[in-house]
Scaffold this active site. Structure first.
Site, PDB file in Angstrom:
ATOM      1  N   HIS A   1     -58.888  14.299 -20.416  1.00 60.32           N
ATOM      2  CA  HIS A   1     -58.357  13.387 -19.398  1.00 60.32           C
ATOM      3  C   HIS A   1     -59.208  12.117 -19.332  1.00 60.32           C
ATOM      4  O   HIS A   1     -59.998  11.920 -18.408  1.00 60.32           O
ATOM      5  CB  HIS A   1     -58.289  14.075 -18.039  1.00 60.32           C
TER       6      HIS A   1
ATOM      7  N   HIS B   1     -51.673   7.190 -14.676  1.00 64.08           N
ATOM      8  CA  HIS B   1     -51.337   8.501 -14.102  1.00 64.08           C
ATOM      9  C   HIS B   1     -52.518   9.447 -13.916  1.00 64.08           C
ATOM     10  O   HIS B   1     -52.448  10.378 -13.112  1.00 64.08           O
ATOM     11  CB  HIS B   1     -50.243   9.188 -14.931  1.00 64.08           C
TER      12      HIS B   1
ATOM     13  N   ASP C   1     -46.490  13.018 -20.980  1.00 73.99           N
ATOM     14  CA  ASP C   1     -47.763  13.584 -20.527  1.00 73.99           C
ATOM     15  C   ASP C   1     -48.060  14.931 -21.182  1.00 73.99           C
ATOM     16  O   ASP C   1     -49.223  15.273 -21.418  1.00 73.99           O
ATOM     17  CB  ASP C   1     -47.744  13.722 -19.000  1.00 73.99           C
TER      18      ASP C   1
END
Length: 367
Positions: free
Chosen positions: A100, A140, A251
């Protein structure tokens, strides 16, 4: 930035997200690099691997999304502000995270850029909706800690205390709102305020929808909507629902990339999961099975994720947009590769066990 082992004081906020400042010198330094024509062509294909690029070069390539989609001209975006925004956003991600990080955010935006351009679905959406899609993709996971919602809830970090539902995603929304508010007035200087509000609303809805705990409900609702006679991409709300699904699909679609790239991303995610599992074990916390390096089988985990989450999602999108079949085909081939690897692992284990039994019997005979 968010701290993992932060103490929690009831009623007191112990963290704050500060928008990273960007100087003209930093802009000039980063944008001094100009990608070649060949490098620019690579961002239109699924085998582009952002893991192999520096984050600074990815900032420049992200700028090319806006340029190539004609968003800068159509929406009269301020070029300098957009460059500052992208640099500031890159600084808002933890580079220490294995998965991430900004390279993941870029990879999600890249897929949506490919959907718009190479999969030829851009004509269904307005320029404002396209810019919302790319911005939502880049934003995001802003300020992601590298730890999951389950960790934040278990430890009662400040974001879990502040947000009772989807703490990470709501924190990402908060950070996205902060950075957008900081740059919005000069980035969208000529846009009608209602359009700017619509862009911000789409971004917030997209980010919240990335919570995997909500995945099945969101996909089911969109499946029902998209099969109803009333569904039409000429309907604004239906387009927004589709944009939300595009962000969700991008995603989770690393397995939709060619095997050499998808395998690297699978390893990156597992590394981050193991880091959380190790931390939880060291602090006496419950370790989720898929984060426990002592019991996880990567092949089975990936096959399970494909079957449960990814493949139904990409098949749904392929029903709407035929060119998503390319994504479906890659997912199918990658799953077959994981099956093959799992069989090889089993054969290797069986051979090793057989050898151990033989050696044990030989030792007994000698004794």
């Amino acid at each position: 930035m968010l701290k993992m082992n932060e103490p929690v004081v009831e009623g007191k906020e112990l963290y704050s997200y500060l928008v990273p400042k960007v100087t003209i010198e930093q802009v000039n330094q980063i944008f001094n690099w100009e990608p070649s024509e060949l490098e620019l062509q690579t961002i239109e294909y699924l085998d582009f691997n952002s893991l192999l690029w520096s984050t600074q070069n990815l900032v420049v390539l992200a700028f090319k999304f806006f340029e190539n989609l004609n968003l800068i001209t159509s929406l009269n975006l301020n070029v300098l502000t957009l460059k500052k925004f992208l640099i500031s956003l890159e600084k808002s991600y933890y580079f220490q995270n294995s998965f991430h990080n900004f390279k993941h955010a870029f990879a999600v935006a890249l897929l949506n850029y490919i959907f718009l351009v190479s999969f030829n679905i851009g004509s269904f959406f307005t320029k404002a909706e396209q810019v919302a899609l790319i911005l939502a993709s880049l934003l995001h996971d802003t300020d992601h800690s590298g730890f999951t919602n389950s960790y934040h809830i278990a430890v009662k970090t400040s974001i879990a205390v502040r947000y009772q539902d989807s703490p990470l995603e709501r924190h990402h929304c908060h950070c996205a709102n902060e950075i957008l508010q900081f740059y919005c007035s000069s980035l969208f200087v000529d846009l009608d305020s209602q359009i700017v509000q619509q862009i911000n609303s789409i971004i917030q809805r997209c980010i919240l929808a990335t919570d995997m705990a909500k995945h099945f409900d969101i996909v089911k609702q969109f499946d029902i909507l998209s099969q109803s006679p009333e569904f039409s991409l000429s309907n604004q709300e239906h387009r927004i629902q589709t944009i939300i699904m595009l962000v969700k699909t991008a995603d989770i679609s690393n397995e939709g990339r060619p095997w050499p790239v998808s395998r690297l991303w699978a390893d990156q995610l597992l590394t981050e999961f193991f880091a959380q599992g190790d931390y939880e074990r060291a602090h006496g916390l419950k370790v989720m099975p898929w984060m426990d390096r002592f019991i996880v089988n990567q092949c089975e985990t990936q096959m399970g994720f494909i079957d449960t989450f990814l493949y139904p999602t990409v098949r749904l999108m392929a029903r709407l947009f035929p060119r998503f079949e390319q994504l479906c085909n890659n997912v199918e081939m990658n799953r077959a590769t994981w099956v093959k690897l799992r069989e090889e692992e089993k054969q290797k284990l069986e051979k090793q066990q057989s050898l151990e039994i033989t050696n044990s019997k030989e030792s007994e005979c000698k004794s």
